[in-house]
Design a protein around this motif. Structure first.
Motif: not given
Ligand SMILES: Nc1ncnc2c1ncn2[C@@H]1O[C@H](COP(=O)(O)OP(=O)(O)OP(=O)(O)O)[C@@H](O)[C@H]1O
Ligand code: HEM
Ligand SMILES: Nc1ncnc2c1ncn2[C@@H]1O[C@H](COP(=O)(O)OP(=O)(O)OP(=O)(O)O)[C@@H](O)[C@H]1O
Ligand SMILES: [Mg+2]
Ligand SMILES: [Mg+2]
Lengths: 213, 218, 231, 218, 213
Positions: A43, E119, E125
Motif C-alpha cells: 500500500t 475478510r 495482502s
Molecule cells: N482491497 C483491500 N481492501 C481492504 N483492505 C485491504 C485491501 N488489500 C489489502 N488490504 C489490507 O491492507 C493491509 C496492508 O496490505 P498490503 O498489501 O499493503 O500489505 P503488505 O505489507 O504488502 O503485506 P505482504 O507482505 O503480505 O505483501 C493488509 O492488512 C490487508 O489485509
C-alpha cells in the motif's frame, strides 16, 4: 534530487495500517522496506507511486510534491505487466517505446533473457516471468524505482543479477525503495514499518467519528 | 502513442485475440435469427436492419468487456498509469484499436449478411453509413462500462448491464436511418443526429473513462 | 443523525396521513370520469409514483455530485439508499401504467416514448444498484456509482430525446402544469396533489430510514474491523 | 457434492456473481429489440418467441464463459481435479448451479417480457414449457465450450463461437413449439423432440467435458 | 508407504527439461527440490500430481503406479485457489467439505488466520493470501504434499509457522516434496535438478524422429 517522506501513513478499508513513518532517500541510495505480512508495504509503495492516496504525512522530491513528477518513478508490483500472447521481446519493446527507448538488447542481456526473447510470455516459468517483468526497469529513464518483492521466484543467480542491475542504477544517481522479506545482497538502509497504535477515532473510519452515534 | 496502438492491434489479432471472434460472433448472431424467428422472407426483411444493429452492438459489447481487464489483471494498467502517456490518450487509443478490429470489419461485412436477411437494396448504403458513423460511438461508450466494472469477477456481464442502456440513443438513430430508407422515407435526419451524437461522445468519454480508471487503480 | 432521528417520526406520521387521505379521497370520494370510468382513479398512484421515480434519480445525482466535490460520506450513502426506493417507484409507475393501459389502450404495453424512457430509467436503476453491490470497497463503490450516476443522467436525457424522435406516442402530456388552461378537473386535482405530497414525504422517510441503516452498517463494519485489528 | 453446489450458488449470487446479471442481460437484449426493429406491434409479435429464445441463449452464453475460467485462473481447478470428487460430478454440478441461477429465473420471467413483445396469449404455456425443457441443455452444452476455451485470453468470445453452433438444434426445436402455438399449429412434436434432445445431452456432456478439462490442465 | 521415482524426466514444448532424476521419499521425510529458474521444478511437481504427463521414468507409491491413488496427494502451486468474493473461512470450509473435514479452526489457527477469517480473499495482502492458500493443506488428509515455492511472499514468522505445520505433518508419517529457492528451516533431503544433455533425437520432438526425414 532527494526524496523526503515525513510522518506518512496509509489506510485500507478505513483502517490505519502502520505507525507514521519517515525516511530520506538520497541519490545513489536504496532503502529496504520491511515489516510483517499485511503491515502495508504494498500500500505504501502504491501511494508513493500516486496510484493510491496517502492517508497522512508529506512526501517531497527536491521540495516539490511527488505527484507533480510523472515519469520520474517506476513501480514494479506483485504482477509482471506481461501480455501472455506477446513474446518477451515484444512485451519489452512496448514498454521501451513508451519511454522513447529504442534498444532493448541491454535490458534482455541484464536479466539473461536473450535466449527467451522470442518465447511468448505465457510459456515462461515463474522465475523467467519475473525476470521479464523486471527487465522493464532497464528500459525506463525513471530515477526512483519502487519495487515490491522483486526477488519472488528468482533463483540465487537471478537475485545476483538483479543486485548488479540495482547497483548500476544507484551508481548513476538513481534511488530505489524496495519492499522485501529476503535480505538483499547490496548495501541498503532499512525502514521497518511497525503496527499503528490502537486506532484513535479521528484517524480511523469517518463513520467512527463522534457525530454518527 | 503509436506503440500502444500497435500493441493493441497485435493483441487483438494474435491467436486468442478479440478481433476474429468479434466478427464471427456478429455473423453467428445474425445467422441465429432465421432459426429463431423462422425463414419467412417478409418477416426477415422487416427485421433486417434492426438485427444487424443489435448484433453489432452485442458483438462490440462482448469484445469490450476485457478492454482494460487483462491490463488490470497483469499489472500493465498500473504501469500505463505511471507512464509518460496521459490516461486520456490511452483510453482514446484503446477505443480506436477496438473499433478498428471490431466495428470497422463488422461494418464492411454487414451488407453481405443483409443479403441473407432480404434487406431491400435501397437501404444498403444507409445501413453501411449508419454503422460506420455509429460503431465508433459504441467503442467509446464501451470504455466507460469496461472501466466501471474493472476488477469485478464476472465484470463482463455487469459491463453489459451498465453499457447497454447507454447504447440506446446510438442504436435508435443508427437503425432508424436504414429502416427509413427501407420504408422509402428520408434517411438523412437520423444519420445527421447519429453523427452529432458520435462526435459529442468521442469528445467527452476519454475524460470520463480516465477519471474512472484512476479511481479503480487506488 | 440525532436531528434526523427526531424528525423521522413526525415525517412518517405526516406521510402516512397525507397518503391515506389522498388515496382514500381519491379512490372513494371522487366521481367516475365520463370517459374512463372508475379506472381513472389509478391516477392517484400512477402520477405520484412516476413523478417521484424521476425525482429520486435527480436527488441521487445531486447527492453524487456532493460526494464527488465535497466527499461528504453521508451523501454517498444517501444516494445509495435512494436507489432501491426510486427503482420501486419506477416499477410502481410502470405497473400501474400497464394496468391502466389494458382498459384504455387495449394493451398492457406499447412502445410509447414515455413508457419506454421509464423502462430505460428502470434499467439505469438496476445497473446502479448492481454496481453498488458488486464493488467490495465501500469508498471505491461510492466513487464509481457516483460516476455512473452522472454519466447515466446524461444518457438518460439523450435517450429521452432519441425516444421521442423514434416514436410519437399514445401517452398524454403533462397536464399538471400550473400555467396551462385545461388542467384536470378540480375534483381530481386536489386529492391528486395531496397524494403527491404523500409520496414525496414517503420518499423522504424511506430514504432517511435507509440512510440511517446504511450509516449504522458502515459503523458496525468499521467497529468490527477495529476489533479484529486490536485482537 | 453439496458443498460444491452450495459454493457455486453462493458465488453466483454473491456480489459480482453472474445470477442477477444473467437475468438483467436477458431483459436488456429483449428490450433492445423494439429499438432495433421499431415499435410496430405486429412486427414485434412475429418475432417474439424467436427473440426470447435468442436472448435466453445469449444470456446463458455470457454467464457460461467464466464457468471454469475463474477456477482455472486461481488454481481451484487443479485442486478440484485432485480432490476426491470425480470431475464428471464437478461438471454436472456446475451445470446444474448455472441452470438454477440463469436458465430457471429467465424462464420464469419470460412471460412478462413476452407481454412487451405482444406475443399472442395462446403461445404462453408453450413458450415457458419450451424454455423449461431447453435451457438445461443450454447449460450442459455450454460446459463443453467453456472447457474447450479454458485458459485462452478472450476465451469468452471463442466460447461463443464454438458453442453457438451446438445450440442450434435446441434453439430450433425450442422456438418452433412456441411459434407453432402462436400460429395455431400443433406445438407438441417440437416440444417432444426438444425433451429427447435435452435428455441425451445431459447424459453425455459431463463425460466429454471432464475429458476436455483433464487435457486443459496438463 | 514410500514414494519411489526412477529416471523421471519432463518435457515442455517438445523439449526435455532436466537430466533424468530419481529420488526416494519415506514416510516422515521431506525432500527439497532445487534448480535454477526454468529447469522444470513446477513441471515435475505437476507431473507427479497427475496433472501433466511424465516424459519418462517411473513413479510408484508403495509399488503401485502413482495415478491410481487419487486423494492421496495435495498440490499447492503458484496460485492460491482462493475465490476473491468469498471470505477466508468460506474458502477454506469449501475445501474442507470436499475432504469431509468438519473443523477448519485448527487450520486457521496454524496459519494465524483466525482474525482474518471473515475478510474476503480479495482484500488480503500478498502474504496473507499465501497463508490462506496454504491453510488448505491442514484440512486435507493427503499423505503426500507437493508444494511449489510455498514461502513466496511470507515473512519470517510465517515461514516458521509453515515449518512447524510441515514438521507436524511429517511426524504423523506424512511426506512432502517442496520446490523452493529459499532454504527451509526444517531438516530435508535435497534433490537438485540439472539441465538435460543436448537433446538426443529419440527423446525430443516426435517430428525429429527418424521416420520424418
Ligand atoms: N482491497 C483491500 N481492501 C481492504 N483492505 C485491504 C485491501 N488489500 C489489502 N488490504 C489490507 O491492507 C493491509 C496492508 O496490505 P498490503 O498489501 O499493503 O500489505 P503488505 O505489507 O504488502 O503485506 P505482504 O507482505 O503480505 O505483501 C493488509 O492488512 C490487508 O489485509
Ligand atoms: C406503463 C407505463 C406508463 C408509464 C411509465 C407512465 C409514465 C407516466 C409519467 C412519467 C407521468 C407523469 C408525467 C407528468 O406529469 O409530466 C404520467 C402521467 C400520466 N399518465 Fe402515465 N405512464 C404509463 C401508462 C399510462 C397509461 C396506460 C395511461 C392511461 C391511459 C396513463 C395515463 C397517465 C395520465 C392521465 C397521467 C397524468 C398526466 C398529467 O399529468 O396530466 N399512463 N405517466
Ligand atoms: N506452457 C508452456 N509451454 C512450453 N514451455 C513451457 C510452458 N511453461 C513453461 N515452459 C518452459 O518449461 C520450462 C520449465 O518450466 P517450469 O515452470 O517447470 O520451471 P521451474 O523450474 O518451476 O522454474 P521457476 O523456478 O522459475 O519456477 C521453462 O524453461 C519454461 O520456459
Ligand atoms: Mg505486499
Ligand atoms: Mg516454478
Amino acid at each position: 534530487m532527494t526524496l523526503v517522506a515525513t510522518d506518512i501513513t496509509c489506510q485500507r478499508g478505513g483502517q490505519t495500517l502502520f505507525a507514521p513513518a519517515g525516511f530520506r532517500l538520497e541519490p545513489g541510495r536504496a532503502t529496504q522496506l520491511t515489516g510483517p505480512n499485511g503491515i502495508g508495504k504494498t500500500t505504501l509503495l502504491r501511494s508513493l507511486a500516486g496510484l493510491a492516496p496517502l492517508a497522512g504525512g508529506r512526501v517531497t522530491l527536491d521540495g516539490q510534491p511527488l505527484g507533480a513528477l510523472e515519469g520520474a518513478l517506476i513501480y514494479t508490483g506483485h504482477l509482471d505487466a506481461l501480455k501472455p500472447a506477446l513474446s518477451v521481446a515484444e512485451n519489452l519493446r512496448f514498454w521501451a517505446a513508451l519511454e522513447d527507448c529504442a534498444d532493448i538488447a541491454p535490458a534482455l542481456e541484464a536479466f539473461q533473457l536473450t535466449d527467451l526473447a522470442d518465447r511468448p510470455a505465457a510459456r515462461l516459468s515463474a522465475g523467467q516471468k519475473r525476470r521479464a517483468g523486471l527487465a522493464r526497469l532497464c528500459v525506463s529513464r525513471a530515477r526512483l524505482w519502487l519495487m515490491d518483492e522483486p526477488t519472488t521466484a528468482l533463483d540465487t543467480a537471478s537475485v545476483a543479477r538483479l543486485a548488479s542491475v540495482l547497483e548500476h542504477h544507484l551508481s548513476g544517481g538513481g534511488m530505489a525503495l524496495i519492499a522485501t522479506h529476503q535480505p538483499l545482497p547490496i548495501p541498503v538502509d532499512t525502514l521497518g514499518l511497525s503496527p499503528a497504535p490502537a486506532a484513535t477515532p479521528e484517524s480511523a473510519d469517518p463513520f467512527l467519528a463522534g457525530s454518527f452515534h | 502513442m503509436r506503440a500502444l496502438l500497435a500493441r493493441e492491434l497485435t493483441l487483438a489479432l494474435r491467436a486468442g485475440g478479440g478481433a476474429p471472434q468479434g466478427l464471427v460472433f456478429f455473423l453467428i448472431v445474425v445467422l441465429l435469427v432465421p432459426f429463431g424467428i423462422g425463414p419467412a422472407p417478409d418477416r426477415l426483411a422487416g427485421v433486417a436492419p434492426g438485427t444487424l444493429w443489435i448484433a453489432a452492438l452485442l458483438s462490440c459489447l462482448m469484445t469490450l468487456d476485457r478492454l482494460f481487464q487483462t491490463d488490470f489483471e497483469d499489472g500493465s494498467l498500473d504501469a500505463l498509469a505511471l507512464s509518460p502517456l496521459p490516461m486520456e490518450a490511452v483510453v482514446a487509443l484503446k477505443a480506436l484499436a477496438h473499433w478498428l478490429t471490431t466495428g470497422l470489419p463488422l461494418t464492411l461485412i454487414a451488407p453481405l449478411l443483409a443479403v441473407t436477411l432480404n434487406l431491400p437494396a435501397s437501404a444498403y448504403p444507409w445501413l453501411v453509413a449508419g454503422l460506420l458513423i455509429g460503431t465508433p460511438a459504441l467503442s467509446m461508450i464501451g470504455t466507460i462500462g469496461a472501466a466501471l466494472t474493472l476488477g469485478l469477477r464476472r465484470g463482463g456481464l455487469l459491463t453489459g448491464v451498465l453499457t447497454l442502456p447507454l447504447y440506446i440513443p446510438t442504436l435508435i438513430f443508427g437503425a432508424r436511418s436504414a429502416i427509413a430508407a427501407a420504408d422509402g422515407q428520408d434517411p438523412v435526419p437520423a444519420l445527421a443526429l447519429s453523427a452529432a451524437l458520435t462526435l459529442a461522445i468521442a469528445a467527452a468519454t476519454p475524460f470520463a473513462t480516465a477519471r474512472i480508471l484512476a479511481i479503480q487503480l487506488r | 443523525m440525532r436531528l434526523s432521528g427526531r424528525v423521522l417520526p413526525v415525517l412518517s406520521a405526516l406521510a402516512a396521513v397525507s397518503l391515506a387521505a389522498g388515496l382514500v379521497w381519491g379512490f372513494f370520494f371522487t366521481p367516475d370520469d365520463y370517459q374512463q370510468g372508475s379506472t381513472v382513479k389509478i391516477i392517484y398512484l400512477h402520477v405520484p409514483a412516476a413523478l417521484m421515480a424521476i425525482n429520486a434519480w435527480i436527488m441521487m445525482l445531486v447527492a453524487s455530485l456532493i460526494w464527488f466535490i465535497r466527499r461528504h460520506h453521508v451523501s454517498a450513502l444517501a444516494a445509495r439508499a435512494a436507489a432501491p426506493v426510486g427503482a420501486t417507484f419506477t416499477l410502481v409507475a410502470l405497473a400501474t401504467g400497464a394496468i391502466w393501459g389494458q382498459p384504455m389502450w387495449g394493451t398492457w404495453w406499447a412502445w410509447d416514448p414515455r413508457l419506454t424512457s421509464f423502462l430505460i430509467l428502470f434499467v439505469f436503476y438496476l445497473g446502479y444498484i448492481a454496481l453498488w453491490e458488486a464493488v467490495e470497497d465501500s469508498e471505491k463503490a461510492a466513487d464509481l456509482t457516483a460516476a455512473l450516476c452522472m454519466v447515466g443522467s446524461v444518457f438518460a436525457l439523450l435517450s429521452r430525446y432519441a425516444v421521442l424522435f423514434w416514436n410519437q406516442g399514445l401517452h398524454q402530456g403533462a397536464s399538471l402544469s400550473l400555467d396551462k388552461e385545461e388542467n384536470v378537473a378540480d375534483v381530481f386535482y386536489q386529492p391528486l396533489l395531496l397524494s403527491i405530497a404523500g409520496f414525496v414525504l414517503l420518499f423522504v422517510v424511506l430514504v432517511l430510514i435507509r440512510t440511517r441503516t446504511e450509516i449504522r452498517l458502515r459503523r458496525a463494519a468499521a467497529l468490527d474491523q477495529r476489533g479484529t485489528a486490536r485482537a
